[in-house]
Enzyme design. Structure first.
Site, PDB file in Angstrom:
ATOM      1  CG  ASP A  61      18.733  11.710  -9.762  1.00  0.00           C
ATOM      2  OD1 ASP A  61      18.679  10.545 -10.156  1.00  0.00           O
ATOM      3  OD2 ASP A  61      19.108  12.801 -10.377  1.00  0.00           O
ATOM      4  CE  LYS A  89      -3.745   6.622   2.683  1.00  0.00           C
ATOM      5  NZ  LYS A  89      -5.236   6.619   2.542  1.00  0.00           N
ATOM      6  CG  HIS A 115      -2.206   1.082   1.183  1.00  0.00           C
ATOM      7  ND1 HIS A 115      -1.897   1.752   2.443  1.00  0.00           N
ATOM      8  CD2 HIS A 115      -3.341   0.710   0.257  1.00  0.00           C
ATOM      9  CE1 HIS A 115      -3.010   2.504   1.933  1.00  0.00           C
ATOM     10  NE2 HIS A 115      -3.956   2.305   1.013  1.00  0.00           N
TER      11      HIS A 115
END
Length: 464
Positions: free
Chosen positions: A204, A384, A197
């Protein structure tokens, strides 16, 4: 015909839920009194390695002398470090990205500037206009000599044409399908319920972008709206949060990506400078936290529970899929009981009926405990994130639900500091302004149909 009361229906569903959980893997029990030992050493790493141990020891000495009544930042610094033991990193620059347009702009800019390699890990990668734009950019970079390595989840990309990935493969991009739905193609064993998830882009070895945004056209619009003419649910803009990070912590995120690649038997990576020397880029103290279902417990979960127990003034959380386990529920209620300002922004609309109602099954308990709940209006919440005491912040891919803590690979970062904490507080308050607060009185008047839906959702909470 006599219909059963809402109370009897709810009790029957809870009994079934409890019986089913007896066969489930439990979440770890986090004892806040045992989070850090007297011998713990807080260690900060910088661009050139460990920083002064004297500073670390001074923090621990103050904690020992004054208990919890110490500087809030030092408390969270010591708790965060001692919980897992890996060093925090200083000298990072962290930019807060809100919604898909800002996140995609940052991702495209980083990809365009790539000179050595691009490592990308995502749950959803659709073959729509947005997915094709990413594909075009990645293929162009691969053909220019930049090595592109891509991990995508099998379930998250079920709707994406195999031709989409074949085009990437033919250009020379290295691909790993995480835990393929077809067990015959799995190279690293097969687990039906385990998913990747994470959303992570590393360019780089110097720039990392992570958070909640998948690669899909649903993120094309921003969540800021005039409030007039509310759109239909299917037309709602998606509200999400990501971070762009430069500095020493990028190396830890790189290790998480390479660890997944190796565990999924992706083969030897094409030689590139995956760990270049990293310079001091800013003042943020950051820790990268990855979790995987094969580990003994979720470090992200343990860190969150510890931070909740340590909170002294504020716990402000935004959760797209909120299905709390008993320990998380207890930690939130206990914080409210000791006078902490506990607030949650939760969805008002959702793309998952079961998850939506499973989470709402806990609202009565939270509201009675003094937790304040806000339902986001006119946007589909996918954030979240959280900020505690204005100094401990987290953003990542982890939902506050059983699936994220037990069944998924996730990645979050914790940022310690007042400056970034204030940015998080302002973002939270903006979401509160776009929300409707739920009151216990109004919630108790919800119809029986809603209560039954909550009971059904709760039964399936562990597997959602």
């Amino acid at each position: 015909m006599n219909l059963p009361s809402s109370g009897s229906v709810a009790r029957a569903l809870v009994a079934l839920y409890s019986a089913l959980l007896l066969a489930c893997t439990p979440l770890p029990r986090i004892n806040p009194d045992l989070v850090h030992s007297p011998d713990a050493r807080v260690q900060l790493d910088g661009a050139q390695g460990p920083l002064s141990e004297a500073r670390s020891q001074a923090i621990l000495d103050r904690l020992k002398a004054s208990g919890l009544r110490t500087d809030i930042f030092d408390l969270h610094l010591a708790i965060e470090e001692a919980l897992v033991g890996s060093p925090l990193t200083a000298g990072n620059k962290v930019d807060l990205l809100q919604d898909g347009p800002a996140t995609y702009a940052a991702m495209f800019a980083a990809i365009d500037a790539a000179r050595d390699h691009i490592n990308m890990e995502t749950y959803i990668l659709e073959g729509d206009e947005v997915g094709q734009r990413f594909a075009d950019k990645l293929i162009a970079k691969q053909r220019s000599g930049v090595q592109v390595n891509l991990i995508y989840d099998s379930v998250g990309t079920l709707g994406t044409s195999p031709a989409f990935f074949e085009r990437l493969r033919q250009s020379g991009i290295r691909l790993v399908e995480f835990n393929p739905v077809n067990p015959m193609t799995a190279k690293a064993g097969w687990q039906l319920n385990q998913r990747d998830h994470r959303k992570l882009l590393i360019v780089d070895g110097r720039i990392a972008i992570l958070g909640g945004v998948n690669i899909s056209g649903v993120y094309s619009g921003g969540s800021v709206d005039s409030g007039r003419h509310p759109p239909r649910r299917e037309d709602l803009p998606w509200r999400d949060t990501d971070l762009r990070i430069e500095g020493p912590v990028v190396a830890d995120l790189q290790k998480l990506f390479i660890g997944t690649w190796d565990r999924q038997k992706g083969g030897e990576l094409v030689a590139r400078h995956y760990f270049p020397p990293l310079e001091h880029e800013g003042n943020a103290v950051v820790r990268a936290i990855g979790s995987a279902p094969e580990e003994p417990y979720s470090q992200i979960y343990a860190t969150l529970i510890s931070a909740l127990h340590s909170a002294q003034s504020e716990i402000w959380l935004t959760s797209a899929y909120f299905v709390p386990d008993p320990q998380l529920l207890d930690a939130l209620k206990a914080a409210a009981a000791r006078g902490v300002d506990v607030r949650l922004v939760v969805p008002g609309s959702t793309d998952s009926w079961l998850v939506f109602h499973a989470g709402r099954a806990s609202y009565s308990e939270l509201l009675k405990a003094g937790v304040r709940l806000y339902q986001r209006r006119d946007a589909l919440l996918h954030v979240k994130a959280g900020v505690i005491d204005g100094v401990w912040s987290t953003v990542g891919s982890t939902n506050l639900d059983w699936r994220s803590f037990l069944h998924n690979q996730e990645v979050n970062v914790v940022v310690l500091g007042v400056d970034f904490g204030e940015r998080m507080r302002q973002a939270f308050l903006a979401d509160v302004a776009g929300s409707e607060e739920l009151t216990l009185k109004a919630w108790q008047r919800r119809p029986i149909r809603a209560r039954i839906s909550e009971g059904i959702g709760r039964v399936w909470a562990y597997w959602l």
